[in-house]
Design a protein around this motif. Structure first.
Motif, PDB file in Angstrom:
ATOM      1  N   ALA A 166       0.806  -1.048  -0.144  1.00 55.82           N
ATOM      2  CA  ALA A 166      -0.092   0.210  -0.068  1.00 55.82           C
ATOM      3  C   ALA A 166       1.174   1.415   0.105  1.00 55.82           C
ATOM      4  O   ALA A 166       1.280   1.555   1.396  1.00 55.82           O
ATOM      5  CB  ALA A 166      -1.229  -0.302   1.362  1.00 55.82           C
ATOM      6  N   PRO A 167       1.470   1.488  -1.330  1.00 57.21           N
ATOM      7  CA  PRO A 167       2.752   2.544  -0.770  1.00 57.21           C
ATOM      8  C   PRO A 167       2.091   3.446  -0.612  1.00 57.21           C
ATOM      9  O   PRO A 167       0.905   4.288  -1.368  1.00 57.21           O
ATOM     10  CB  PRO A 167       3.055   2.258  -2.673  1.00 57.21           C
ATOM     11  CG  PRO A 167       2.363   1.933  -3.455  1.00 57.21           C
ATOM     12  CD  PRO A 167       1.246   0.786  -2.476  1.00 57.21           C
ATOM     13  N   PRO A 168       2.671   4.521  -0.158  1.00 56.34           N
ATOM     14  CA  PRO A 168       2.470   5.719   0.698  1.00 56.34           C
ATOM     15  C   PRO A 168       2.772   7.474  -0.343  1.00 56.34           C
ATOM     16  O   PRO A 168       4.442   6.960  -1.391  1.00 56.34           O
ATOM     17  CB  PRO A 168       2.965   6.243   2.199  1.00 56.34           C
ATOM     18  CG  PRO A 168       3.931   5.076   1.748  1.00 56.34           C
ATOM     19  CD  PRO A 168       4.099   4.148   0.434  1.00 56.34           C
ATOM     20  N   THR A 195       0.905   4.506   5.332  1.00 60.26           N
ATOM     21  CA  THR A 195       0.867   3.824   4.017  1.00 60.26           C
ATOM     22  C   THR A 195      -0.653   4.232   3.035  1.00 60.26           C
ATOM     23  O   THR A 195      -0.629   5.222   3.338  1.00 60.26           O
ATOM     24  CB  THR A 195      -0.239   2.315   4.367  1.00 60.26           C
ATOM     25  OG1 THR A 195      -1.176   2.182   4.439  1.00 60.26           O
ATOM     26  CG2 THR A 195       0.921   1.760   5.232  1.00 60.26           C
ATOM     27  N   GLY A 196      -0.333   3.973   1.188  1.00 58.38           N
ATOM     28  CA  GLY A 196      -1.093   4.576   1.087  1.00 58.38           C
ATOM     29  C   GLY A 196      -2.576   4.040   1.108  1.00 58.38           C
ATOM     30  O   GLY A 196      -3.122   3.721   2.085  1.00 58.38           O
ATOM     31  N   LYS A 197      -3.565   4.190   0.624  1.00 56.27           N
ATOM     32  CA  LYS A 197      -5.154   4.295   0.620  1.00 56.27           C
ATOM     33  C   LYS A 197      -5.168   2.866   0.638  1.00 56.27           C
ATOM     34  O   LYS A 197      -6.098   2.053   1.499  1.00 56.27           O
ATOM     35  CB  LYS A 197      -5.906   4.754  -0.458  1.00 56.27           C
ATOM     36  CG  LYS A 197      -7.453   4.434  -0.408  1.00 56.27           C
ATOM     37  CD  LYS A 197      -8.319   5.360  -0.803  1.00 56.27           C
ATOM     38  CE  LYS A 197      -9.739   5.552  -0.894  1.00 56.27           C
ATOM     39  NZ  LYS A 197     -10.706   6.214  -2.068  1.00 56.27           N
ATOM     40  N   GLU A 198      -4.964   1.827  -0.332  1.00 54.70           N
ATOM     41  CA  GLU A 198      -5.804   0.410  -0.397  1.00 54.70           C
ATOM     42  C   GLU A 198      -4.073  -1.006  -0.345  1.00 54.70           C
ATOM     43  O   GLU A 198      -2.738  -0.169  -1.031  1.00 54.70           O
ATOM     44  CB  GLU A 198      -6.243   0.511  -1.910  1.00 54.70           C
ATOM     45  CG  GLU A 198      -7.529   0.778  -2.210  1.00 54.70           C
ATOM     46  CD  GLU A 198      -8.082   1.461  -3.183  1.00 54.70           C
ATOM     47  OE1 GLU A 198      -9.533   0.866  -3.213  1.00 54.70           O
ATOM     48  OE2 GLU A 198      -7.423   1.745  -4.605  1.00 54.70           O
ATOM     49  N   LEU A 199      -4.001  -1.624  -0.387  1.00 55.74           N
ATOM     50  CA  LEU A 199      -3.684  -2.896  -0.130  1.00 55.74           C
ATOM     51  C   LEU A 199      -3.744  -3.666  -1.624  1.00 55.74           C
ATOM     52  O   LEU A 199      -4.442  -4.066  -2.077  1.00 55.74           O
ATOM     53  CB  LEU A 199      -3.133  -3.697   1.302  1.00 55.74           C
ATOM     54  CG  LEU A 199      -2.362  -5.175   0.707  1.00 55.74           C
ATOM     55  CD1 LEU A 199      -0.733  -4.816   1.147  1.00 55.74           C
ATOM     56  CD2 LEU A 199      -2.784  -5.972   1.127  1.00 55.74           C
ATOM     57  N   PRO A 261      -3.348  -1.519   4.776  1.00 56.57           N
ATOM     58  CA  PRO A 261      -3.202  -0.303   4.999  1.00 56.57           C
ATOM     59  C   PRO A 261      -4.071   0.381   6.433  1.00 56.57           C
ATOM     60  O   PRO A 261      -4.228  -0.894   7.069  1.00 56.57           O
ATOM     61  CB  PRO A 261      -4.385   0.460   4.300  1.00 56.57           C
ATOM     62  CG  PRO A 261      -5.494  -0.725   3.862  1.00 56.57           C
ATOM     63  CD  PRO A 261      -4.581  -2.399   4.393  1.00 56.57           C
ATOM     64  N   THR A 262      -3.203   1.620   6.701  1.00 57.59           N
ATOM     65  CA  THR A 262      -3.065   2.419   7.448  1.00 57.59           C
ATOM     66  C   THR A 262      -4.260   3.282   7.685  1.00 57.59           C
ATOM     67  O   THR A 262      -4.394   3.507   6.044  1.00 57.59           O
ATOM     68  CB  THR A 262      -2.596   2.255   8.884  1.00 57.59           C
ATOM     69  OG1 THR A 262      -1.499   2.947   7.871  1.00 57.59           O
ATOM     70  CG2 THR A 262      -1.252   1.658   8.487  1.00 57.59           C
ATOM     71  N   PHE A 276      -3.065   4.517  -6.010  1.00 59.91           N
ATOM     72  CA  PHE A 276      -2.224   5.002  -5.880  1.00 59.91           C
ATOM     73  C   PHE A 276      -2.494   5.427  -7.641  1.00 59.91           C
ATOM     74  O   PHE A 276      -1.209   6.256  -8.442  1.00 59.91           O
ATOM     75  CB  PHE A 276      -2.104   2.792  -6.101  1.00 59.91           C
ATOM     76  CG  PHE A 276      -1.033   2.610  -6.870  1.00 59.91           C
ATOM     77  CD1 PHE A 276       0.689   2.575  -6.799  1.00 59.91           C
ATOM     78  CD2 PHE A 276      -0.649   2.194  -8.923  1.00 59.91           C
ATOM     79  CE1 PHE A 276       1.954   2.500  -7.328  1.00 59.91           C
ATOM     80  CE2 PHE A 276       0.685   1.533  -9.014  1.00 59.91           C
ATOM     81  CZ  PHE A 276       2.043   1.757  -8.825  1.00 59.91           C
ATOM     82  N   GLU A 277      -3.592   5.423  -8.194  1.00 59.57           N
ATOM     83  CA  GLU A 277      -4.183   6.045  -9.486  1.00 59.57           C
ATOM     84  C   GLU A 277      -3.513   7.507  -9.190  1.00 59.57           C
ATOM     85  O   GLU A 277      -2.335   8.134  -9.895  1.00 59.57           O
ATOM     86  CB  GLU A 277      -5.485   6.007  -9.729  1.00 59.57           C
ATOM     87  CG  GLU A 277      -5.269   6.926 -10.974  1.00 59.57           C
ATOM     88  CD  GLU A 277      -6.651   6.295 -12.046  1.00 59.57           C
ATOM     89  OE1 GLU A 277      -7.427   7.276 -12.331  1.00 59.57           O
ATOM     90  OE2 GLU A 277      -7.416   5.228 -11.026  1.00 59.57           O
ATOM     91  N   THR A 278      -3.972   8.113  -8.611  1.00 57.71           N
ATOM     92  CA  THR A 278      -3.396   9.876  -7.785  1.00 57.71           C
ATOM     93  C   THR A 278      -1.633   9.992  -8.202  1.00 57.71           C
ATOM     94  O   THR A 278      -0.887  10.690  -8.852  1.00 57.71           O
ATOM     95  CB  THR A 278      -3.978  10.307  -6.302  1.00 57.71           C
ATOM     96  OG1 THR A 278      -5.343  10.131  -6.651  1.00 57.71           O
ATOM     97  CG2 THR A 278      -3.734  11.701  -6.045  1.00 57.71           C
ATOM     98  N   ILE A 279      -1.180   8.682  -7.547  1.00 57.37           N
ATOM     99  CA  ILE A 279       0.749   8.942  -6.894  1.00 57.37           C
ATOM    100  C   ILE A 279       0.878   8.516  -8.371  1.00 57.37           C
ATOM    101  O   ILE A 279       2.151   9.615  -8.545  1.00 57.37           O
ATOM    102  CB  ILE A 279       1.015   8.159  -5.948  1.00 57.37           C
ATOM    103  CG1 ILE A 279      -0.226   8.385  -4.374  1.00 57.37           C
ATOM    104  CG2 ILE A 279       2.353   7.930  -6.331  1.00 57.37           C
ATOM    105  CD1 ILE A 279       0.571   7.118  -3.979  1.00 57.37           C
TER     106      ILE A 279
END
Length: 344
Positions: A166-168, A195-199, A261-262, A276-279
Motif C-alpha cells: 500500500a505505497p504511500p 501507507t497509501g489508501k489500499e493494499l 493499509p493504515t 495509487f492512481e493519484t500517485i
C-alpha cells in the motif's frame, strides 16, 4: 507566537511538502537545504520560509540550523544516514528541543542485510535515548520506486513485481510530519506506519498504470542481476543500487503488506491517503517518455540496448569495496521473530 520549525532535506520528497504545509498553517519555517537555487528552495523562500544552506554531516551547520528552533522534522538522507543521524541527535540532545519527528524505515532492524536498514535502526536507537520528545514515522516502500524505470515501463509495459504493498505518497508522509509538529502533544513516543489508501498486488498496480498511460502493462519477475543492470544504465548511485534488491526481496516475502493499509493519514491530517492512481498520475504523466510515440519507442529501444550491454553490479564485491561492515547471519525483517513481534 507560533514556534519556529526546522525541516531538514527541505528540497526532498517528504521535507518539501512538510515545509509547505507548515507555512500554509502559519508556522515560521527554517528550511535546511544544500542548494538554495533549486526550484523547491526558491518556492519555499517565496512562500516565506527562511532558507538555511548547510551540510547535515557538519555538526557546526546543524548547531546553527537549530538555533532558536523548538520543533523539527529530521530526514536522514542516503548514503550518510548514520553520520547525519548521530550528528543531529547530538545537537538535539544539547538543545533539548520540544519535539522531534524522525523519518525512518518500516524494515528498521539491526540484523538486516541492507546497510541502510541497519543504519536506520541505529539512528532510531540513538533518538529514542534523547531527552527530547519524539515521534517516529516508519513508512514502507514509497510509491516512487515503481516508476524508477520509465522507459521499459511506459514503452514496453514491463512492471517489476515488488510484492503486495500500500505505497504511500511522499506528499502524505510530509503532511503527517507537518500536522504532528503543528500540535505534537498527543504524538509523544508514538510510532506511525504510514501507507497509501489500499493494499494492492503487482497485477492491480499494473492495471492502474494501464489506465493512466493507455497501454498494456505486464508484471515482470526481474532477477536481481537484471535489476542492477537497468538501474546502472539509468546512472543511479551504485550505493543505492546495491541496496534495492534487498528491498525487492523483502516485498516478495510479504513485508510491505504487513499491517497495511493504515488510517494514519486520515487520523492525523484529516484527509484520505492518496490512492495509487493519484500517485502515478503525479509521478508518471509529467514525464515525456510516457507518451506513446515512435520517437519515445526508439528512445526506449536504445535504452534497453544500453541496459543489456551494461554489466550487472556485483553487490557483495561492491559492498566490500566500500569497506562496509560485514555481518554474519543477517536476516530479512519479515523472517525475524523479533521484528514481526513489534511490527504487527
Amino acid at each position: 507566537m507560533k514556534p519556529k520549525i526546522l525541516i531538514t532535506a527541505a528540497n526532498g520528497n517528504t521535507g518539501f511538502p512538510a515545509a509547505k504545509e507548515l507555512l500554509t498553517l502559519g508556522f515560521p519555517v527554517r528550511a535546511f537545504v544544500r542548494n538554495a537555487n533549486s526550484k523547491k528552495a526558491k518556492e519555499l523562500k517565496h512562500l516565506g520560509a527562511e532558507i538555511f544552506i548547510g551540510d547535515m554531516c557538519d555538526i557546526r551547520d546543524v548547531r546553527k540550523a537549530l538555533e532558536g528552533i523548538q520543533r523539527t522534522y529530521f530526514v536522514p538522507t542516503y548514503p550518510n544516514i548514520l553520520f547525519q543521524g548521530a550528528t543531529f541527535a547530538t545537537v538535539v540532545d544539547e538543545l533539548k528541543l520540544e519535539h522531534v519527528v524522525l523519518l525512518t524505515q518500516w524494515l528498521s532492524s539491526h540484523v538486516h542485510p541492507s546497510i541502510y536498514t541497519k543504519e536506520h535502526a541505529l539512528v532510531d536507537t540513538i533518538f529514542k535515548r534523547s531527552t527530547s520528545n519524539l515521534t517516529i514515522l516508519n513508512p514502507g516502500l514509497f510509491a516512487f520506486p515503481y516508476v524508477m524505470t520509465p522507459h521499459p515501463l511506459t514503452q514496453f509495459g514491463m512492471f517489476p513485481d515488488f510484492g503486495k504493498n500500500a505505497p504511500p505518497s511522499s506528499e502524505d508522509i510530509g503532511l503527517v510530519a507537518a500536522h504532528i509538529l503543528k500540535a505534537p502533544k498527543n504524538h509523544v513516543n508514538q510510532i506511525y506506519r504510514i501507507t497509501g489508501k489500499e493494499l494492492l498486488s503487482a497485477a492491480q498496480m499494473a492495471a492502474t498504470i494501464e489506465k493512466v498511460i493507455g497501454r498494456k502493462i505486464t508484471v515482470s519477475q526481474l532477477s536481481d542481476k537484471m535489476i542492477t543492470k537497468v538501474l546502472k544504465a539509468y546512472k543511479y548511485p551504485k550505493m543505492d543500487i546495491s541496496q534495492i534488491p534487498y528491498y525487492i526481496n523483502e516485498g516478495r516475502l510479504g513485508t510491505w503488506e504487513n499491517n497495511a493499509p493504515t488510517t494514519v493519514v486520515q487520523d492525523i491530517v484529516g484527509k484520505e491517503a492518496d490512492d495509487f492512481e493519484t500517485i502515478i498520475r503525479k509521478l508518471l504523466v509529467p514525464q515525456s517518455i510516457t507518451k506513446q510515440t515512435l520517437k519515445n519507442k526508439l528512445k526506449a529501444i536504445a535504452f534497453m540496448i544500453k541496459a543489456m550491454l551494461t554489466s550487472p553490479l556485483n553487490i557483495k564485491h561492491f559492498e566490500k569495496q566500500q569497506h562496509l561492515p560485514e555481518f554474519k547471519n543477517t536476516i530479512f525483517s519479515s523472517q525475524s521473530k523479533g521484528w514481526r513481534k513489534t511490527h504487527t
